[in-house]
Scaffold this motif. Structure first.
Motif, short mmCIF file in Angstrom:
data_model
loop_
_atom_site.label_atom_id
_atom_site.label_comp_id
_atom_site.label_asym_id
_atom_site.label_seq_id
_atom_site.Cartn_x
_atom_site.Cartn_y
_atom_site.Cartn_z
N ASP A 74 20.94 -0.91 51.94
CA ASP A 74 20.14 -0.11 52.87
C ASP A 74 20.78 -0.08 54.25
OD1 ASP A 74 18.32 0.27 50.81
OD2 ASP A 74 16.93 -1.27 51.54
N ARG A 75 21.25 -1.23 54.71
CA ARG A 75 21.85 -1.34 56.04
C ARG A 75 23.13 -0.52 56.16
NH1 ARG A 75 21.68 -4.85 60.34
NH2 ARG A 75 23.64 -5.11 61.44
N SER A 76 23.82 -0.31 55.05
CA SER A 76 25.09 0.42 55.10
C SER A 76 24.91 1.86 55.57
CB SER A 76 25.76 0.41 53.72
OG SER A 76 25.12 1.30 52.83
N GLY A 77 23.70 2.40 55.43
CA GLY A 77 23.45 3.77 55.81
C GLY A 77 23.98 4.78 54.80
N LYS A 78 24.47 4.27 53.68
CA LYS A 78 25.00 5.12 52.63
C LYS A 78 23.98 5.23 51.51
CE LYS A 78 29.47 3.34 53.92
NZ LYS A 78 30.57 2.48 53.60
N THR A 79 24.07 6.29 50.74
CA THR A 79 23.20 6.38 49.58
C THR A 79 23.68 5.34 48.55
OG1 THR A 79 24.59 7.99 48.40
CG2 THR A 79 22.89 8.87 49.90
N GLY A 80 22.77 4.93 47.69
CA GLY A 80 23.17 4.00 46.64
C GLY A 80 24.29 4.56 45.79
N GLU A 81 24.20 5.86 45.49
CA GLU A 81 25.23 6.50 44.69
C GLU A 81 26.56 6.52 45.45
OE1 GLU A 81 26.19 10.95 43.06
OE2 GLU A 81 24.14 10.22 42.78
N GLY A 82 26.50 6.85 46.74
CA GLY A 82 27.73 6.89 47.54
C GLY A 82 28.40 5.54 47.63
N LEU A 83 27.61 4.50 47.85
CA LEU A 83 28.16 3.15 47.94
C LEU A 83 28.73 2.73 46.59
CD1 LEU A 83 28.55 0.66 49.80
CD2 LEU A 83 26.49 -0.23 48.75
N SER A 84 28.01 3.05 45.52
CA SER A 84 28.49 2.70 44.18
C SER A 84 29.86 3.31 43.92
CB SER A 84 27.50 3.21 43.12
OG SER A 84 26.26 2.58 43.23
N LEU A 85 29.99 4.58 44.23
CA LEU A 85 31.26 5.27 43.99
C LEU A 85 32.36 4.72 44.90
CD1 LEU A 85 29.95 8.91 43.50
CD2 LEU A 85 30.69 7.27 41.75
N GLU A 86 32.01 4.40 46.17
CA GLU A 86 32.99 3.81 47.08
C GLU A 86 33.53 2.50 46.55
OE1 GLU A 86 32.79 1.58 51.39
OE2 GLU A 86 31.66 3.44 51.20
N MET A 87 32.68 1.75 45.85
CA MET A 87 33.08 0.46 45.31
C MET A 87 33.71 0.57 43.92
SD MET A 87 30.10 -2.01 46.79
CE MET A 87 30.94 -3.45 46.17
N GLY A 88 33.87 1.81 43.43
CA GLY A 88 34.49 2.00 42.13
C GLY A 88 33.57 1.68 40.97
N LYS A 89 32.28 1.81 41.20
CA LYS A 89 31.28 1.49 40.17
C LYS A 89 30.63 2.78 39.68
CE LYS A 89 31.70 -2.94 41.13
NZ LYS A 89 32.27 -3.89 40.23
N SER A 90 29.77 2.66 38.67
CA SER A 90 29.03 3.82 38.17
C SER A 90 28.04 4.29 39.24
CB SER A 90 28.27 3.47 36.89
OG SER A 90 27.20 2.59 37.18
N LYS A 91 27.59 5.53 39.14
CA LYS A 91 26.67 6.09 40.13
C LYS A 91 25.39 5.27 40.29
CE LYS A 91 27.97 10.93 39.63
NZ LYS A 91 27.46 12.27 39.29
N SER A 92 24.94 4.67 39.21
CA SER A 92 23.67 3.94 39.25
C SER A 92 23.83 2.45 39.58
CB SER A 92 22.96 4.08 37.91
OG SER A 92 23.74 3.50 36.87
N TRP A 93 25.04 1.99 39.81
CA TRP A 93 25.29 0.57 40.02
C TRP A 93 24.43 -0.03 41.13
CZ3 TRP A 93 27.32 -2.00 44.30
CH2 TRP A 93 27.63 -3.35 44.09
N ALA A 94 24.33 0.65 42.28
CA ALA A 94 23.58 0.10 43.42
C ALA A 94 22.11 -0.11 43.08
CB ALA A 94 23.72 1.00 44.65
N SER A 95 21.54 0.77 42.28
CA SER A 95 20.13 0.58 41.92
C SER A 95 19.98 -0.56 40.92
CB SER A 95 19.52 1.86 41.38
OG SER A 95 20.18 2.30 40.23
N VAL A 96 20.95 -0.72 40.05
CA VAL A 96 20.90 -1.80 39.05
C VAL A 96 21.05 -3.17 39.73
CG1 VAL A 96 22.10 -2.81 37.06
CG2 VAL A 96 21.72 -0.35 37.17
N ILE A 97 21.92 -3.26 40.73
CA ILE A 97 22.20 -4.54 41.38
C ILE A 97 20.96 -5.09 42.11
CG2 ILE A 97 23.03 -3.88 43.68
CD1 ILE A 97 24.95 -6.17 41.36
N ARG A 98 20.02 -4.22 42.44
CA ARG A 98 18.79 -4.63 43.13
C ARG A 98 17.77 -5.27 42.20
NH1 ARG A 98 17.56 -1.44 48.00
NH2 ARG A 98 19.26 -0.01 48.40
N SER A 99 17.95 -5.11 40.91
CA SER A 99 16.98 -5.59 39.93
C SER A 99 16.81 -7.10 40.02
CB SER A 99 17.45 -5.22 38.52
OG SER A 99 16.67 -5.90 37.56
N PRO A 100 15.56 -7.58 39.93
CA PRO A 100 15.32 -9.03 39.94
C PRO A 100 15.98 -9.75 38.77
CG PRO A 100 13.25 -7.83 40.15
CD PRO A 100 14.32 -6.82 39.89
#
Length: 85
Positions: free
Chosen positions: A12-38
Motif C-alpha cells: 500500500d505504501r509503495s503507491g503502486k497497484t498490486g498488479e503493477g508491483l507484482s509485475l515489477e517484481m517479476g511475479k504473476s499479476k495476482s501475486w501481491a494480493s496472494v502475499i497478503r493472505s493470512p
C-alpha cells in the motif's frame, strides 16, 4: 503485526497497484494480493524486496536498547535476471 500484514502495508505504501508491483517484481499479476493472505508467510528476502519498492528498509533493532544491528539488503537489487543491479 504479522509478516503478511507488514507486506500488505508496504505494498500500500509503495503507491503502486498490486498488479503493477507484482509485475515489477517479476511475479504473476495476482501475486501481491496472494502475499497478503493470512495463510501466507512471506520470506524475509521477499519483505525486503517489497520494502525496497516502497522506498523503505527492513532494519534489525535490539529490543532492549534500540540499537540498530543492520539493514536487510533487498535481493532484487543484486539479481540482474530481474533487471536490477
Amino acid at each position: 503485526m504479522q509478516v503478511n500484514e507488514v507486506a500488505g502495508s508496504l505494498i500500500d505504501r509503495s503507491g503502486k497497484t498490486g498488479e503493477g508491483l507484482s509485475l515489477e517484481m517479476g511475479k504473476s499479476k495476482s501475486w501481491a494480493s496472494v502475499i497478503r493472505s493470512p495463510k501466507r508467510i512471506p520470506r524475509l528476502d521477499t519483505v525486503a524486496d517489497i520494502a525496497d519498492a516502497a522506498g523503505v528498509d527492513v532494519v534489525l533493532v535490539v529490543r532492549a536498547t534500540g540499537e540498530r544491528v543492520g539493514i536487510v539488503d533487498p535481493p532484487r537489487r543484486a539479481r540482474p535476471d530481474l533487471g536490477e543491479g
